[in-house]
Scaffold this motif. Structure first.
Motif, PDB file in Angstrom:
ATOM      1  N   ASN A   1       0.836  -1.194   0.000  1.00 23.04           N
ATOM      2  CA  ASN A   1       0.000   0.000   0.000  1.00 23.04           C
ATOM      3  C   ASN A   1       0.871   1.245   0.000  1.00 23.04           C
ATOM      4  N   GLY A   2       0.260   2.359  -0.293  1.00 21.13           N
ATOM      5  CA  GLY A   2       0.994   3.603  -0.441  1.00 21.13           C
ATOM      6  C   GLY A   2       1.770   4.036   0.784  1.00 21.13           C
ATOM      7  N   SER A   3       1.252   3.747   1.970  1.00 23.00           N
ATOM      8  CA  SER A   3       1.959   4.169   3.178  1.00 23.00           C
ATOM      9  C   SER A   3       3.279   3.421   3.363  1.00 23.00           C
ATOM     10  N   ASP A   4       3.402   2.253   2.746  1.00 23.97           N
ATOM     11  CA  ASP A   4       4.666   1.509   2.832  1.00 23.97           C
ATOM     12  C   ASP A   4       5.795   2.235   2.115  1.00 23.97           C
ATOM     13  N   ALA A   5       5.468   3.058   1.124  1.00 24.50           N
ATOM     14  CA  ALA A   5       6.490   3.775   0.352  1.00 24.50           C
ATOM     15  C   ALA A   5       7.317   4.667   1.270  1.00 24.50           C
ATOM     16  N   LYS A   6       6.659   5.343   2.179  1.00 21.92           N
ATOM     17  CA  LYS A   6       7.372   6.224   3.105  1.00 21.92           C
ATOM     18  C   LYS A   6       8.346   5.430   3.959  1.00 21.92           C
ATOM     19  N   LEU A   7       7.913   4.271   4.435  1.00 25.80           N
ATOM     20  CA  LEU A   7       8.751   3.456   5.303  1.00 25.80           C
ATOM     21  C   LEU A   7       9.980   2.903   4.587  1.00 25.80           C
ATOM     22  N   VAL A   8       9.778   2.308   3.415  1.00 26.08           N
ATOM     23  CA  VAL A   8      10.900   1.660   2.728  1.00 26.08           C
ATOM     24  C   VAL A   8      11.895   2.684   2.183  1.00 26.08           C
ATOM     25  N   THR A   9      11.403   3.852   1.757  1.00 30.13           N
ATOM     26  CA  THR A   9      12.350   4.862   1.274  1.00 30.13           C
ATOM     27  C   THR A   9      13.123   5.471   2.439  1.00 30.13           C
ATOM     28  N   ALA A  10      12.450   5.737   3.554  1.00 25.96           N
ATOM     29  CA  ALA A  10      13.131   6.302   4.723  1.00 25.96           C
ATOM     30  C   ALA A  10      14.193   5.345   5.258  1.00 25.96           C
ATOM     31  N   ASP A  11      13.950   4.053   5.139  1.00 24.08           N
ATOM     32  CA  ASP A  11      14.907   3.050   5.608  1.00 24.08           C
ATOM     33  C   ASP A  11      16.071   2.849   4.647  1.00 24.08           C
ATOM     34  N   GLY A  12      16.034   3.495   3.488  1.00 24.56           N
ATOM     35  CA  GLY A  12      17.104   3.330   2.507  1.00 24.56           C
ATOM     36  C   GLY A  12      17.067   1.985   1.811  1.00 24.56           C
ATOM     37  N   ALA A  13      15.872   1.377   1.755  1.00 23.79           N
ATOM     38  CA  ALA A  13      15.734   0.041   1.166  1.00 23.79           C
ATOM     39  C   ALA A  13      15.475   0.072  -0.340  1.00 23.79           C
ATOM     40  N   VAL A  14      15.275   1.258  -0.891  1.00 25.02           N
ATOM     41  CA  VAL A  14      14.951   1.385  -2.315  1.00 25.02           C
ATOM     42  C   VAL A  14      16.143   1.977  -3.059  1.00 25.02           C
ATOM     43  N   SER A  15      16.435   1.415  -4.226  1.00 25.20           N
ATOM     44  CA  SER A  15      17.459   2.030  -5.073  1.00 25.20           C
ATOM     45  C   SER A  15      16.864   2.312  -6.441  1.00 25.20           C
ATOM     46  N   VAL A  16      17.360   3.382  -7.052  1.00 24.68           N
ATOM     47  CA  VAL A  16      16.978   3.764  -8.407  1.00 24.68           C
ATOM     48  C   VAL A  16      18.252   3.838  -9.221  1.00 24.68           C
TER      49      VAL A  16
END
Length: 70
Positions: free
Chosen positions: A24-39
């Motif tokens: 869900n959309g609220s997970d985006a804030k969590l995973v990006t804040a944790d540095g778990a996403v790369s582009v």
């Protein structure tokens, strides 16, 4: 996997949901804040980052590439 978008760009948080990398959309804030996403191989902490066709997003061993609609 290629994930087509309708417009010229899409925000990272929206793309994570569209590509089914998060539930869900609220997970985006969590995973990006944790540095778990790369582009494109670099850690991205801004969920509002604009992605364009060709960008590759990775999260938890899964990857998705932004693709144009047609």
């Amino acid at each position: 996997m290629d994930v087509p978008i309708r417009d010229r760009s899409i925000r990272l948080g929206q793309f994570l949901k569209l590509a089914n990398l998060i539930e869900n959309g609220s997970d985006a804030k969590l995973v990006t804040a944790d540095g778990a996403v790369s582009v494109n191989g670099e850690v991205e902490t801004r969920r509002g980052r604009q992605l364009v066709p060709g960008d590759v997003v990775a999260l938890g061993g899964l990857t998705a590439r932004v693709a144009g609609e047609g």
